[in-house]
Scaffold this motif. Structure first.
Motif, PDB file in Angstrom:
ATOM      1  N   SER A  37       0.721  -1.324   0.103  1.00 63.25           N
ATOM      2  CA  SER A  37      -0.094  -0.047  -0.023  1.00 63.25           C
ATOM      3  C   SER A  37       0.726   1.138   0.041  1.00 63.25           C
ATOM      4  O   SER A  37       2.144   1.337   0.232  1.00 63.25           O
ATOM      5  CB  SER A  37      -0.879  -0.210   1.295  1.00 63.25           C
ATOM      6  N   ASP A 213      -4.061   6.284  -5.616  1.00 70.12           N
ATOM      7  CA  ASP A 213      -4.660   5.045  -4.885  1.00 70.12           C
ATOM      8  C   ASP A 213      -4.344   5.155  -3.497  1.00 70.12           C
ATOM      9  O   ASP A 213      -3.981   4.314  -2.783  1.00 70.12           O
ATOM     10  CB  ASP A 213      -4.043   3.809  -5.728  1.00 70.12           C
ATOM     11  N   ARG A 237      -6.894  -3.719  -3.117  1.00 76.90           N
ATOM     12  CA  ARG A 237      -6.219  -3.489  -4.424  1.00 76.90           C
ATOM     13  C   ARG A 237      -4.930  -3.805  -4.704  1.00 76.90           C
ATOM     14  O   ARG A 237      -4.456  -4.124  -5.538  1.00 76.90           O
ATOM     15  CB  ARG A 237      -6.413  -1.929  -4.843  1.00 76.90           C
TER      16      ARG A 237
END
Ligand SMILES: Nc1ncnc2c1ncn2[C@@H]1O[C@H](COP(=O)(O)OP(=O)(O)O)[C@@H](O)[C@H]1O
Ligand SMILES: [Mg+2]
Lengths: 246, 306
Positions: A37, A213, A237
């Motif tokens: 992430s 993102d 994701r």
């Protein structure tokens, strides 16, 4: 909360930090960082961003609470095992912390040398990295002869050269012009794309929009808020995550 | 100077392991201070060893030696008594050998003290006749007494002494000098130790940030300690080598000067192989001390970090 260390890279549970006998600068921090992430850590100056990052790059022990990193209990881990953990983390310090008597090249090569990479193996990656951050012609320059922005780029090159599993950057774009800031963010994103978990502390809210993102952690007077809910609800994701869930 | 030594040393000791912080040098004058302290310590130690050797050599030579002086103002009576004493001594069973020291030799011996005019037959200061005897076994008080009794009648003006007692003041002086040298060696060693400790500490003080950075980049305590230990050792070795070379030049030069005096006693002061090995220990111990200090100081600083 979540006791399973699968699918997490960092887990904080009720962590507090005080310097000396002062009031706590960080309180009741409970969150999980997921591998792959991209996190922004925001908050006003003095909110405790640097202090939280110090906990993340193992320069500081919390006064209370539990921290797990890479599946190891970072609180009770013996001193002997900490260096191995630190080598998995790349750090851009807020004040750069370049070694003053080493050239830009040697500063960037430092993490590789510490890790025992041979001179022959490190020569090209270090050159390429310095080239990428636009310092190809300043490789032999000492930090004192570099501008603030150039020093910052050396610091970033040093942090990412070892392809760390986690990159921790403290205000990494504070001294560079907007174009270079965007370029450096692209570097972090590229690294992120290769699977590195990125944590960037910044008080510059414009930066947040540049990485679509990204997940946002907001510090306010030492307490963490979770505006996007990303800390409570693991994002789905990430390729690394997907792999582990399968 | 130290950088040159360091470079060649490094190329020798480069065992494939890359140096993570190559320039962690002792700052500025420290290698020179170490060089000077090493030089002074080595010279003082050399002086002490030379004095010890002198004393030992002289003692061995004087062992068994007895001097008979005929203290008579009238030259004729003096010569007669000396001849009588010579005859008596030759007949004594415990006397291995005896000779009358020739006039010229006596003059030569006393020349440094009295000058050329002091000697001659017509001199105002009467010079005793000298007999040099060597006896079997140790020169004890009893042995001296025996000889004294034997020559008393033939040569009433004779004075009998063990050569060692005749040289007692010289021995005492040498012993005092030896103590002085020993005290100097102790003092200089303390100062050298302090210089090395301070040098290592100040070098690390100025590199504290570097230590912390390497620590945070995942350097192990042993790794960081080794880097500083080695680079400070190289500097101390540079200083020690220069200091030792300086001292060696001084020692060899002084040695020649003393040999040039031709005084038999001083020849015994020449330094032997073991003496030189002992001298070489001074820079070696300095280097080891510098490295140990660096190690302890670095590890201590690192213990304070997480
Ligand atoms: N080493 C320290 N000793 C004492 N107080 C500190 C130290 N570092 C930071 N602080 C205090 O902790 C608070 C948070 O600082 P910091 O983590 O640097 O915030 P930020 O990086 O968000 O500006 C501030 O009040 C600061 O004064
Ligand atoms: Mg900060």
């Amino acid at each position: 909360m979540s006791q399973n260390s699968d699918g997490e890279i960092v887990h904080f549970d009720n962590v507090g930090l005080r310097y000396g006998t002062d009031r706590e600068v960080l309180s009741d921090l409970s969150f999980t960082l997921y591998p792959g992430s991209f996190y922004f850590l925001t908050g006003a100056s003095g909110a405790g961003k640097t202090s939280l990052l110090k906990l993340l790059y193992l320069a500081q022990r919390p006064s209370r609470g539990m921290i797990r990193m890479f599946g190891s209990d970072a609180i009770t881990l013996s001193r002997e095992r900490l260096p191995a953990l630190r080598r998995r983390i790349g750090v851009v310090f807020q004040d750069f912390r370049l070694v003053p008597h080493l050239s830009a090249f040697d500063n960037v090569a430092l993490p590789l040398r510490v890790a025992g990479v041979t001179e022959r193996e490190l020569e090209k990656p270090v050159r390429d990295m310095l080239d990428w951050v636009g310092l190809a012609d300043r490789m032999q320059a000492r930090p004192a002869t570099l501008s603030g922005g150039e020093q910052q780029r050396v610091a970033i090159a040093r942090a990412v050269i070892g392809r760390p599993e986690m990159l921790v950057a403290d205000e990494p774009t504070g001294n560079v012009d907007p174009d270079m800031a965007v370029k450096l963010l692209r570097l972090f994103e590229a690294l992120n794309g290769l699977g590195t978990t990125v944590v960037v502390a910044t008080h510059d809210v414009h930066l947040l929009k540049k990485v679509p993102d990204s997940l946002i952690m907001r510090l306010d007077k030492g307490r963490l808020s979770d505006p996007t809910g990303a800390l409570r609800y693991p994002p789905r994701r990430m390729p690394a995550m997907a792999g582990q869930r399968a | 100077m130290p950088s040159l030594v360091a470079r060649s040393w490094r190329s020798l000791s480069a065992t494939g392991e890359t140096e993570i912080v190559p320039q962690a040098r002792l700052s500025g004058p420290m290698p020179w201070v170490i060089a000077i302290m090493v030089a002074m310590t080595v010279i003082a130690l050399a002086a002490g060893l030379a004095l010890r050797n002198t004393a030992q050599a002289a003692a061995a030579e004087l062992e068994g030696g007895v001097t008979v002086q005929v203290m008579e103002a009238d030259p004729d009576a003096r010569n007669a008594q000396a001849q009588n004493a010579l005859t008596v001594l030759r007949e004594l069973p415990q006397v291995a050998s005896v000779r009358l020291v020739p006039r010229e030799e006596v003059d030569q011996l006393i020349e440094p003290w009295l000058g050329e005019a002091g000697g001659g037959e017509s001199a105002s200061i009467p010079v005793p006749a000298l007999l040099d005897a060597r006896i079997d076994g140790k020169v004890t008080a009893d042995a001296i007494e025996g000889i004294r009794a034997a020559v008393a009648e033939a040569a009433p003006a004779a004075r009998v002494d063990a050569q060692s007692s005749w040289l007692k003041p010289v021995f005492d002086a040498i012993v005092s000098l030896q103590w002085l040298a020993a005290a100097l060696v102790v003092l200089l060693s303390v100062a050298l130790t302090a210089a090395v400790l301070l040098a290592a500490r100040s070098a690390l003080g100025t590199n504290r940030d570097t230590i912390e950075i390497v620590h945070l980049l995942g350097g192990t305590d042993a790794q960081i300690a080794r880097v500083f230990q080695r680079s400070i050792g190289v500097d101390a070795a540079g200083g020690g080598l220069v200091g030792f070379a300086l001292a060696a030049v001084v020692i060899l030069f002084l040695g020649r000067r003393f040999a040039g005096l031709g005084a038999g006693m001083v020849d015994g002061g020449a330094l032997g192989v073991t003496d030189w090995l002992l001298l070489a220990l001074v820079p070696i111990v300095s280097v080891l001390l510098a490295m140990a200090t660096a190690r302890v100081t670095v590890l201590h600083a690192l213990r304070k970090m997480l």
